[in-house]
Design a protein around this motif. Structure first.
Motif, PDB file in Angstrom:
ATOM      1  N   ALA A  88       0.829  -1.202   0.000  1.00  0.00           N
ATOM      2  CA  ALA A  88       0.000   0.000   0.000  1.00  0.00           C
ATOM      3  C   ALA A  88       0.864   1.253   0.000  1.00  0.00           C
ATOM      4  O   ALA A  88       0.579   2.230  -0.702  1.00  0.00           O
ATOM      5  CB  ALA A  88      -0.920  -0.005   1.213  1.00  0.00           C
ATOM      6  N   TRP A  89       1.950   1.223   0.759  1.00  0.00           N
ATOM      7  CA  TRP A  89       2.843   2.382   0.835  1.00  0.00           C
ATOM      8  C   TRP A  89       3.599   2.566  -0.477  1.00  0.00           C
ATOM      9  O   TRP A  89       3.808   3.687  -0.922  1.00  0.00           O
ATOM     10  CB  TRP A  89       3.801   2.208   1.999  1.00  0.00           C
ATOM     11  CG  TRP A  89       4.406   3.493   2.469  1.00  0.00           C
ATOM     12  CD1 TRP A  89       5.694   3.895   2.354  1.00  0.00           C
ATOM     13  CD2 TRP A  89       3.728   4.551   3.152  1.00  0.00           C
ATOM     14  NE1 TRP A  89       5.873   5.128   2.907  1.00  0.00           N
ATOM     15  CE2 TRP A  89       4.684   5.554   3.407  1.00  0.00           C
ATOM     16  CE3 TRP A  89       2.407   4.738   3.564  1.00  0.00           C
ATOM     17  CZ2 TRP A  89       4.346   6.750   4.071  1.00  0.00           C
ATOM     18  CZ3 TRP A  89       2.072   5.919   4.221  1.00  0.00           C
ATOM     19  CH2 TRP A  89       3.044   6.904   4.459  1.00  0.00           C
ATOM     20  N   ALA A  90       3.992   1.477  -1.085  1.00  0.00           N
ATOM     21  CA  ALA A  90       4.672   1.556  -2.374  1.00  0.00           C
ATOM     22  C   ALA A  90       3.757   2.186  -3.414  1.00  0.00           C
ATOM     23  O   ALA A  90       4.184   3.016  -4.234  1.00  0.00           O
ATOM     24  CB  ALA A  90       5.112   0.169  -2.825  1.00  0.00           C
ATOM     25  N   GLN A  91       2.480   1.829  -3.384  1.00  0.00           N
ATOM     26  CA  GLN A  91       1.518   2.394  -4.335  1.00  0.00           C
ATOM     27  C   GLN A  91       1.245   3.862  -4.035  1.00  0.00           C
ATOM     28  O   GLN A  91       1.218   4.703  -4.943  1.00  0.00           O
ATOM     29  CB  GLN A  91       0.212   1.601  -4.286  1.00  0.00           C
ATOM     30  CG  GLN A  91      -0.824   2.040  -5.323  1.00  0.00           C
ATOM     31  CD  GLN A  91      -2.093   1.216  -5.238  1.00  0.00           C
ATOM     32  OE1 GLN A  91      -2.574   0.928  -4.158  1.00  0.00           O
ATOM     33  NE2 GLN A  91      -2.632   0.842  -6.391  1.00  0.00           N
ATOM     34  N   LEU A  92       1.065   4.188  -2.761  1.00  0.00           N
ATOM     35  CA  LEU A  92       0.765   5.565  -2.374  1.00  0.00           C
ATOM     36  C   LEU A  92       1.871   6.517  -2.788  1.00  0.00           C
ATOM     37  O   LEU A  92       1.609   7.657  -3.201  1.00  0.00           O
ATOM     38  CB  LEU A  92       0.553   5.642  -0.860  1.00  0.00           C
ATOM     39  CG  LEU A  92       0.242   7.029  -0.284  1.00  0.00           C
ATOM     40  CD1 LEU A  92      -1.140   7.501  -0.738  1.00  0.00           C
ATOM     41  CD2 LEU A  92       0.324   7.008   1.237  1.00  0.00           C
ATOM     42  N   THR A  93       3.114   6.082  -2.696  1.00  0.00           N
ATOM     43  CA  THR A  93       4.254   6.955  -2.992  1.00  0.00           C
ATOM     44  C   THR A  93       4.732   6.839  -4.435  1.00  0.00           C
ATOM     45  O   THR A  93       5.839   7.257  -4.751  1.00  0.00           O
ATOM     46  CB  THR A  93       5.419   6.636  -2.031  1.00  0.00           C
ATOM     47  OG1 THR A  93       5.770   5.248  -2.154  1.00  0.00           O
ATOM     48  CG2 THR A  93       5.030   6.930  -0.592  1.00  0.00           C
ATOM     49  N   SER A  94       3.877   6.273  -5.292  1.00  0.00           N
ATOM     50  CA  SER A  94       4.194   6.181  -6.715  1.00  0.00           C
ATOM     51  C   SER A  94       3.180   7.006  -7.497  1.00  0.00           C
ATOM     52  O   SER A  94       2.409   7.773  -6.920  1.00  0.00           O
ATOM     53  CB  SER A  94       4.141   4.715  -7.173  1.00  0.00           C
ATOM     54  OG  SER A  94       2.789   4.259  -7.170  1.00  0.00           O
ATOM     55  N   ASP A  95       3.181   6.851  -8.820  1.00  0.00           N
ATOM     56  CA  ASP A  95       2.193   7.521  -9.656  1.00  0.00           C
ATOM     57  C   ASP A  95       0.996   6.618  -9.967  1.00  0.00           C
ATOM     58  O   ASP A  95       0.145   6.972 -10.785  1.00  0.00           O
ATOM     59  CB  ASP A  95       2.841   7.967 -10.974  1.00  0.00           C
ATOM     60  CG  ASP A  95       3.915   9.022 -10.751  1.00  0.00           C
ATOM     61  OD1 ASP A  95       3.761   9.825  -9.806  1.00  0.00           O
ATOM     62  OD2 ASP A  95       4.915   9.025 -11.502  1.00  0.00           O
ATOM     63  N   ALA A  96       0.934   5.463  -9.332  1.00  0.00           N
ATOM     64  CA  ALA A  96      -0.142   4.512  -9.600  1.00  0.00           C
ATOM     65  C   ALA A  96      -1.487   5.067  -9.139  1.00  0.00           C
ATOM     66  O   ALA A  96      -1.546   5.852  -8.180  1.00  0.00           O
ATOM     67  CB  ALA A  96       0.137   3.194  -8.888  1.00  0.00           C
ATOM     68  N   PRO A  97      -2.586   4.684  -9.822  1.00  0.00           N
ATOM     69  CA  PRO A  97      -3.918   5.139  -9.396  1.00  0.00           C
ATOM     70  C   PRO A  97      -4.222   4.673  -7.971  1.00  0.00           C
ATOM     71  O   PRO A  97      -3.876   3.553  -7.590  1.00  0.00           O
ATOM     72  CB  PRO A  97      -4.856   4.469 -10.410  1.00  0.00           C
ATOM     73  CG  PRO A  97      -4.002   4.150 -11.587  1.00  0.00           C
ATOM     74  CD  PRO A  97      -2.648   3.836 -11.042  1.00  0.00           C
ATOM     75  N   VAL A  98      -4.866   5.542  -7.206  1.00  0.00           N
ATOM     76  CA  VAL A  98      -5.267   5.205  -5.842  1.00  0.00           C
ATOM     77  C   VAL A  98      -6.696   5.683  -5.615  1.00  0.00           C
ATOM     78  O   VAL A  98      -7.244   6.431  -6.432  1.00  0.00           O
ATOM     79  CB  VAL A  98      -4.326   5.848  -4.791  1.00  0.00           C
ATOM     80  CG1 VAL A  98      -2.942   5.227  -4.832  1.00  0.00           C
ATOM     81  CG2 VAL A  98      -4.245   7.355  -4.986  1.00  0.00           C
ATOM     82  N   SER A  99      -7.291   5.267  -4.521  1.00  0.00           N
ATOM     83  CA  SER A  99      -8.650   5.682  -4.192  1.00  0.00           C
ATOM     84  C   SER A  99      -8.688   7.181  -3.909  1.00  0.00           C
ATOM     85  O   SER A  99      -7.654   7.823  -3.715  1.00  0.00           O
ATOM     86  CB  SER A  99      -9.148   4.920  -2.969  1.00  0.00           C
ATOM     87  OG  SER A  99      -8.428   5.323  -1.811  1.00  0.00           O
TER      88      SER A  99
END
Length: 237
Positions: free
Chosen positions: A24-35
């Motif tokens: 979750a942290w890797a996704q949050l700190t990337s450019d990936a789509p998030v909620s």
């Protein structure tokens, strides 16, 4: 630091970020789509990081900086691109590993003469040495106010210019979220954010002998949806 509450919180934080929340942290700190909720947190963290960076000199050539609780390394990288010798330390070996992968052989760091060193461990470890600046972005928000001030007192004797840190400002919304979170099963909880009144934190810091002569120079609060954090610049005597 020997405080039982600090040690307990440190253990929970390390376990959570190194095991439960890595993806979750890797996704949050990337450019990936998030909620939408996480998008507000991402935007708030970006604004806070830019605020702290704006309080540092535009050029950091020859200066040593500690990114205390570096996570995936965005702030450390930005400082190194200004020429700083940066030590990024985090309790989570997995997040440190991700930071290394993301910023390996960065051309802008090389061009600026900066340096990046990544370590997994306690940000208060005396073995890390002395620094011109310490930046602790959202790494003290899980600790009681007295433990946060004691952390500053551990860092201050090894900091030549300033400590930039954040705390979770005590607001009705944050206090409500904190109270609700206590009803979740212990295994499902993330490390609790401890809301602290800015004035109370200032008073505790002013009463700490090790911080005598240090002064609160600037403060900035960032509110972005589910992200609420307040930055303070503590300047050395």
């Amino acid at each position: 630091m020997d405080s039982p509450t600090y040690q307990q919180s440190r253990g929970r934080i390390g376990h959570y970020f190194d095991r439960t929340a890595v993806q979750a942290w890797a996704q949050l700190t990337s450019d990936a789509p998030v909620s939408r909720v996480r998008a507000t947190v991402r935007a708030g963290r970006d604004r806070m990081r830019e605020t702290l960076l704006s309080w540092l000199p535009a050029r950091l050539d020859g200066l040593r900086l500690l990114d205390a609780g570096c996570g995936t390394g965005a702030l450390a990288l930005a400082a190194a691109r200004r020429g700083a010798d940066v030590v990024g330390v985090d309790l989570s070996p997995n997040l440190v590993r991700l930071a290394q992968e993301r910023v390996a052989d960065d051309a802008q760091v090389a061009a600026a003469g900066g340096r990046l060193q990544w370590l997994s461990g306690d940000m208060l470890d005396d073995a890390l040495g002395a620094f011109d600046y310490v930046v602790a972005m959202d790494s003290l928000i899980h600790y009681e106010a007295r433990d946060a001030v004691q952390a500053l007192a551990r860092l201050a004797p090894r900091t030549r210019r300033a400590i930039l840190c954040t705390h979770a400002p005590s607001t009705p919304a944050l206090r409500a979220m904190h109270a609700i979170g206590q009803w979740f099963p212990r295994g499902d909880r993330s490390p609790a954010i401890v809301p602290v009144r800015h004035e109370a934190l200032q008073a505790l810091a002013q009463a700490e002998p090790v911080l005598a002569g240090w002064r609160s120079a600037r403060s900035q609060r960032i509110d972005s949806g589910f992200y609420r954090s307040q930055a303070t610049e503590w300047r050395a005597p």
